[in-house]
Scaffold this active site. Structure first.
Site, PDB file in Angstrom:
ATOM      1  N   TYR A 222      16.001 -12.012   4.407  1.00 55.96           N
ATOM      2  CA  TYR A 222      14.558 -12.042   4.729  1.00 55.96           C
ATOM      3  C   TYR A 222      13.942 -13.367   4.277  1.00 55.96           C
ATOM      4  O   TYR A 222      13.258 -14.043   5.042  1.00 55.96           O
ATOM      5  CB  TYR A 222      13.884 -10.849   4.042  1.00 55.96           C
ATOM      6  CG  TYR A 222      12.373 -10.824   4.100  1.00 55.96           C
ATOM      7  CD1 TYR A 222      11.709 -10.706   5.321  1.00 55.96           C
ATOM      8  CD2 TYR A 222      11.620 -10.889   2.928  1.00 55.96           C
ATOM      9  CE1 TYR A 222      10.322 -10.662   5.352  1.00 55.96           C
ATOM     10  CE2 TYR A 222      10.236 -10.842   2.959  1.00 55.96           C
ATOM     11  CZ  TYR A 222       9.589 -10.729   4.178  1.00 55.96           C
ATOM     12  OH  TYR A 222       8.212 -10.685   4.233  1.00 55.96           O
TER      13      TYR A 222
HETATM   14  N1  NAP Z   1       3.300  -6.180   3.170  1.00 56.26           N
HETATM   15  C1  NAP Z   1       3.658  -7.085   2.296  1.00 56.26           C
HETATM   16  O1  NAP Z   1       3.637  -6.854   1.071  1.00 56.26           O
HETATM   17  C2  NAP Z   1       4.066  -8.433   2.776  1.00 56.26           C
HETATM   18  C3  NAP Z   1       4.365  -9.389   1.805  1.00 56.26           C
HETATM   19  C4  NAP Z   1       4.749 -10.637   2.196  1.00 56.26           C
HETATM   20  C5  NAP Z   1       4.826 -10.948   3.540  1.00 56.26           C
HETATM   21  N2  NAP Z   1       4.528 -10.016   4.479  1.00 56.26           N
HETATM   22  C6  NAP Z   1       4.638 -10.408   5.888  1.00 56.26           C
HETATM   23  O2  NAP Z   1       3.513  -9.909   6.577  1.00 56.26           O
HETATM   24  C7  NAP Z   1       3.862  -9.706   7.954  1.00 56.26           C
HETATM   25  C8  NAP Z   1       3.392  -8.317   8.372  1.00 56.26           C
HETATM   26  O3  NAP Z   1       4.113  -7.362   7.621  1.00 56.26           O
HETATM   27  P1  NAP Z   1       3.510  -5.946   7.210  1.00 56.26           P
HETATM   28  O4  NAP Z   1       3.814  -5.743   5.810  1.00 56.26           O
HETATM   29  O5  NAP Z   1       2.135  -5.804   7.709  1.00 56.26           O
HETATM   30  O6  NAP Z   1       4.509  -5.007   8.048  1.00 56.26           O
HETATM   31  P2  NAP Z   1       4.242  -3.833   9.101  1.00 56.26           P
HETATM   32  O7  NAP Z   1       3.135  -2.957   8.668  1.00 56.26           O
HETATM   33  O8  NAP Z   1       5.571  -3.238   9.350  1.00 56.26           O
HETATM   34  O9  NAP Z   1       3.743  -4.635  10.384  1.00 56.26           O
HETATM   35  C9  NAP Z   1       4.642  -5.355  11.174  1.00 56.26           C
HETATM   36  C10 NAP Z   1       3.982  -5.633  12.491  1.00 56.26           C
HETATM   37  O10 NAP Z   1       4.901  -6.368  13.297  1.00 56.26           O
HETATM   38  C11 NAP Z   1       5.035  -5.679  14.537  1.00 56.26           C
HETATM   39  N3  NAP Z   1       6.384  -5.811  15.069  1.00 56.26           N
HETATM   40  C12 NAP Z   1       7.538  -5.538  14.442  1.00 56.26           C
HETATM   41  N4  NAP Z   1       8.564  -5.775  15.262  1.00 56.26           N
HETATM   42  C13 NAP Z   1       8.035  -6.202  16.443  1.00 56.26           C
HETATM   43  C14 NAP Z   1       8.571  -6.612  17.680  1.00 56.26           C
HETATM   44  N5  NAP Z   1       9.906  -6.675  17.898  1.00 56.26           N
HETATM   45  N6  NAP Z   1       7.730  -6.986  18.673  1.00 56.26           N
HETATM   46  C15 NAP Z   1       6.386  -6.956  18.469  1.00 56.26           C
HETATM   47  N7  NAP Z   1       5.826  -6.581  17.326  1.00 56.26           N
HETATM   48  C16 NAP Z   1       6.635  -6.220  16.317  1.00 56.26           C
HETATM   49  C17 NAP Z   1       4.728  -4.234  14.234  1.00 56.26           C
HETATM   50  O11 NAP Z   1       4.301  -3.619  15.436  1.00 56.26           O
HETATM   51  P3  NAP Z   1       4.716  -2.112  15.821  1.00 56.26           P
HETATM   52  O12 NAP Z   1       4.679  -1.305  14.573  1.00 56.26           O
HETATM   53  O13 NAP Z   1       3.633  -1.741  16.795  1.00 56.26           O
HETATM   54  O14 NAP Z   1       6.052  -2.235  16.414  1.00 56.26           O
HETATM   55  C18 NAP Z   1       3.602  -4.368  13.239  1.00 56.26           C
HETATM   56  O15 NAP Z   1       2.386  -4.563  13.884  1.00 56.26           O
HETATM   57  C19 NAP Z   1       5.357  -9.901   8.055  1.00 56.26           C
HETATM   58  O16 NAP Z   1       5.646 -11.164   8.584  1.00 56.26           O
HETATM   59  C20 NAP Z   1       5.830  -9.816   6.615  1.00 56.26           C
HETATM   60  O17 NAP Z   1       6.995 -10.549   6.402  1.00 56.26           O
HETATM   61  C21 NAP Z   1       4.173  -8.757   4.109  1.00 56.26           C
END
Ligand code: NAP
Length: 326
Positions: A222
């Site tokens: 990742y």
């Molecule tokens: N949450 C944290 O603590 C955290 C920390 C550091 C970085 N991040 C980064 O923040 C970003 C968002 O993560 P999150 O935590 O919000 O995760 P999340 O709730 O799982 O959201 C991920 C999003 O990406 C979409 N997605 C996943 N696969 C996809 C695909 N193949 N095509 C189109 N859309 C897709 C999902 O859409 P669907 O569900 O509709 O498929 C969802 O809207 C990521 O890049 C992650 O690395 C998060």
């Protein structure tokens, strides 16, 4: 008693002119005319102001704050906006006056986010449901956004996945899935958006992770993908700087989301991972998705107009003091 004009000294002559000018000014006929003109001018200004801002505002209070909106009228594509961080960015952008092009795969979740954005004052929302790792879908997303809004000002590459897999046992499938969504999709989506971003002197924000500055056991693949995303940010920022397009990264610490609830530790407990991350965060709490959204909104706005090629950590101090999650 009148003084003949010819007998006035130059200074007294000036005083006389001033006095007669003032008398004309306060003459009821002139006063009334000035009052009507002034009233019409104020009315015209208020009507123009209301007409200009009405579309962004639901209440008079919003009408006042509309003047301060950092993204007023800007068109933003936010990938992965159907949940978590992306939904938070959409909400923050709505409050800052942006027009939104939202996308994800889950229609129901996306519809919920659209409802929240509308409640927050954004009336211009386009949605596209599909897989961002697919060329054809990326093309549809960019073209439909340009068609609906006539321009693209901001692209937020937020969609991403993570799974804990030690490098020693990571599979090709895990590697491919993370690279396809976290690296390839932002690269090729951004390529399609670049001509429009050059036209609008817009900007790109890539969502990485605070994990690139520390070690999160099991997060090797990742973090490799996110380090690649940060390299993409810097190189693209260099390529586009002279064209007036900025490119930046935001590195979030812990934000409660589906991704976090899917990451499980070696005992199979996702909640434990979340707890460990919060414990390792000096501020002792997670960041709300919308709170992260406001940081992205700041970087996307003109307020950050001299910031490019930068990685902006927002992690409650997670990487300030912590070498690793135990
Ligand atoms: N949450 C944290 O603590 C955290 C920390 C550091 C970085 N991040 C980064 O923040 C970003 C968002 O993560 P999150 O935590 O919000 O995760 P999340 O709730 O799982 O959201 C991920 C999003 O990406 C979409 N997605 C996943 N696969 C996809 C695909 N193949 N095509 C189109 N859309 C897709 C999902 O859409 P669907 O569900 O509709 O498929 C969802 O809207 C990521 O890049 C992650 O690395 C998060």
């Amino acid at each position: 008693m009148f003084t003949p004009l010819s007998t006035l000294s130059p200074i007294r002559g000036q005083l006389w002119k001033l006095a007669s000018g003032f008398a004309l000014l306060v003459h009821p006929r002139h006063l009334a005319r000035k009052f009507v003109r002034c009233f019409l001018l104020i009315q015209y200004t208020v009507i123009c102001w209301c007409a200009r801002y009405y579309r962004y505002c639901n209440t008079p209070a919003e009408l006042v704050t509309a003047v301060e909106m950092a993204l007023r009228g800007l068109v933003a594509i936010i990938t992965g906006s159907s949940s978590g961080v992306g939904a938070g960015i959409a909400l923050a952008f709505s409050k800052e006056g942006a027009k939104l092009s939202l996308t994800g795969r889950n229609l129901k979740n996306l519809e919920e986010v659209v409802k929240d954005c509308k409640k927050a004052g954004c009336q211009d929302v386009l949605t596209n449901v599909g897989d961002i790792t697919q060329d054809a879908f990326r093309k549809t997303l960019v073209e439909s956004t340009k068609k609906k809004f006539g321009k693209i000002d901001v692209l937020v590459n937020n969609a991403g996945i993570s799974s804990l897999c030690p490098l020693q046992s990571a599979t090709k499938d895990q590697y491919d899935r993370m690279m396809a969504l976290n690296v390839e999709a932002p690269l090729f989506l951004t390529q399609l958006a670049i001509p429009h971003l050059i036209e609008s002197k817009g900007n790109v924000i890539n969502i990485s992770t605070a994990g690139t500055s520390t070690i999160a056991p099991g997060g090797g693949v990742y973090v490799m993908s996110k380090v690649a995303l940060e390299a993409f940010t810097r190189y693209l920022a260099q390529e586009l700087a002279t064209k007036g397009v900025r490119v930046n990264t935001v590195n979030p610490g812990i934000v409660p989301s589906q991704m976090i609830s899917r990451i499980v530790d070696d005992k199979g407990q996702a909640a434990e991972v979340e707890k460990a991350m919060i414990k390792a965060t000096p501020m002792g709490r997670a960041c709300a998705p919308e709170e992260m959204g406001h940081i992205v909104a700041f970087l996307a706005s003109d307020k950050a107009g001299f910031v490019t090629g930068e990685s902006f950590r927002a992690d409650g101090g997670f990487t300030m003091t912590t070498p690793a999650i135990a």
